[in-house]
Design an enzyme around this catalytic site. Structure first.
Site, mmCIF file in Angstrom:
data_model
loop_
_atom_site.group_PDB
_atom_site.id
_atom_site.type_symbol
_atom_site.label_atom_id
_atom_site.label_comp_id
_atom_site.label_asym_id
_atom_site.label_seq_id
_atom_site.Cartn_x
_atom_site.Cartn_y
_atom_site.Cartn_z
ATOM 1 N N LYS A 95 0.867 -1.173 0.000
ATOM 2 C CA LYS A 95 0.000 0.000 0.000
ATOM 3 C C LYS A 95 0.907 1.226 0.000
ATOM 4 O O LYS A 95 1.641 1.470 0.953
ATOM 5 C CB LYS A 95 -0.920 0.027 1.222
ATOM 6 C CG LYS A 95 -1.855 1.245 1.208
ATOM 7 C CD LYS A 95 -2.651 1.380 2.481
ATOM 8 C CE LYS A 95 -3.488 2.657 2.436
ATOM 9 N NZ LYS A 95 -4.146 2.949 3.725
ATOM 10 N N GLY A 156 -8.630 9.126 9.443
ATOM 11 C CA GLY A 156 -9.014 9.187 10.845
ATOM 12 C C GLY A 156 -10.066 10.218 11.195
ATOM 13 O O GLY A 156 -10.388 10.399 12.369
ATOM 14 N N ALA A 182 -9.916 5.669 3.954
ATOM 15 C CA ALA A 182 -9.801 6.861 4.802
ATOM 16 C C ALA A 182 -11.117 7.618 4.943
ATOM 17 O O ALA A 182 -11.843 7.823 3.978
ATOM 18 C CB ALA A 182 -8.728 7.816 4.287
ATOM 19 N N GLY A 183 -11.410 7.979 6.184
ATOM 20 C CA GLY A 183 -12.574 8.808 6.474
ATOM 21 C C GLY A 183 -13.843 8.065 6.802
ATOM 22 O O GLY A 183 -14.814 8.663 7.273
ATOM 23 N N ASN A 204 -9.990 1.472 9.584
ATOM 24 C CA ASN A 204 -9.112 1.280 10.727
ATOM 25 C C ASN A 204 -9.619 2.050 11.950
ATOM 26 O O ASN A 204 -10.121 1.472 12.911
ATOM 27 C CB ASN A 204 -7.689 1.702 10.366
ATOM 28 C CG ASN A 204 -6.671 1.421 11.469
ATOM 29 O OD1 ASN A 204 -5.487 1.632 11.284
ATOM 30 N ND2 ASN A 204 -7.091 0.930 12.620
ATOM 31 N N THR A 205 -9.520 3.370 11.897
ATOM 32 C CA THR A 205 -9.847 4.198 13.061
ATOM 33 C C THR A 205 -11.242 3.928 13.608
ATOM 34 O O THR A 205 -11.432 3.797 14.824
ATOM 35 C CB THR A 205 -9.714 5.687 12.712
ATOM 36 O OG1 THR A 205 -8.363 5.961 12.329
ATOM 37 C CG2 THR A 205 -10.093 6.565 13.894
#
Length: 256
Positions: A95, A156, A182-183, A204-205
């Protein structure tokens, strides 16, 4: 079934390894998510230790590792990190992440394209994290990237699909898998991305910082499955006007 380069995945949910309270909780959440591809920041792994607290449980879990170059600020730094990852982990999957500004963590399009082209020539399977720019995504595809990973919102931020209009264009024009990265903050964001036609999402977050990461991981698994099914079912067209589900014409005529 999702195919990227030489691998196939049953799950359309990819997960990360950052921000978890412990490695045990991380593994439990990954298992609950059903994810088969997990990103791993090389800067967080002690490659001198075979029993690294992050790496060892992931290997034991049997997931496909996707090392990332998070922390790299230039193409040269990313290429070095990629070569280190291939040597240490024995994988040519990568990645690609290049974000020079630590405050916003937005990907550098020029350095990303430069690094992607070089890494593809070196035999890497490159999945670049990039802005939701249809032109850039097409260029990344043309230099040989195995997939593109446009952002939904800053890393995040949990803001959801703030780039929805551009993501729709990217999905429509792409001939390689599109992974929204992301987001994504709640399961409904993930479902929406899959309904739009994205091939996968990376989360993830939203999982790691939840009060109950394992429960949240389960929720994301179900949401992604629902999004895939909804897309396959082919939703009806949107309409400006109302369209009655139970017309009363025949009933009223019978009363006349």
């Amino acid at each position: 079934m999702l195919r990227i380069a030489d691998k196939t995945f049953d799950s359309h949910l990819f997960t990360g390894t950052g921000k978890f309270a412990s490695s045990q909780l991380m593994v439990e959440a990954i298992r609950a998510s059903g994810s088969q591809l997990v990103t791993l920041a090389m800067k967080r792994v002690d490659l001198r230790q075979h029993n690294d607290a992050i790496l060892a449980p992931l290997i034991e879990a049997g997931v496909t590792l996707l090392p990332n170059t998070s922390g790299a600020k230039t193409a040269e730094e990313a290429i070095f990190a990629a070569q280190l990852a291939r040597e240490a982990l024995g994988t040519h999957w990568l990645k690609l992440e290049i974000h020079p500004d630590a405050r916003w963590l937005l990907p550098d399009p020029i350095e990303t394209l430069k690094a992607a082209e070089a890494l593809v020539k070196q035999g890497f399977v490159v999945l670049p994290y990039c802005g939701a720019d249809p032109v850039l995504c097409k260029r990344l595809e043309e230099v040989g990237c195995a997939a593109v990973m446009p952002l939904g919102a800053p890393i995040g931020s949990n803001q959801g699909l703030e780039t929805k209009a551009m993501l729709e264009i990217i999905i429509q024009q792409s001939t390689v898998p599109v992974v929204v990265d992301a987001g994504i903050g709640v399961p409904s964001h993930a479902a929406q991305a899959l309904e739009m036609g994205a091939d996968a999402v990376l989360v993830n977050t939203a999982i790691a910082v939840a009060d109950d990461p394992v429960m949240m991981a389960t929720a994301f698994r179900l949401a992604v499955e629902a999004g895939v099914l909804a897309r396959q079912a082919v939703p009806g067209n949107r309409s400006t006007y109302a369209n009655a589900t139970s017309p009363l014409t025949g009933f009223l005529e019978a009363l006349a």
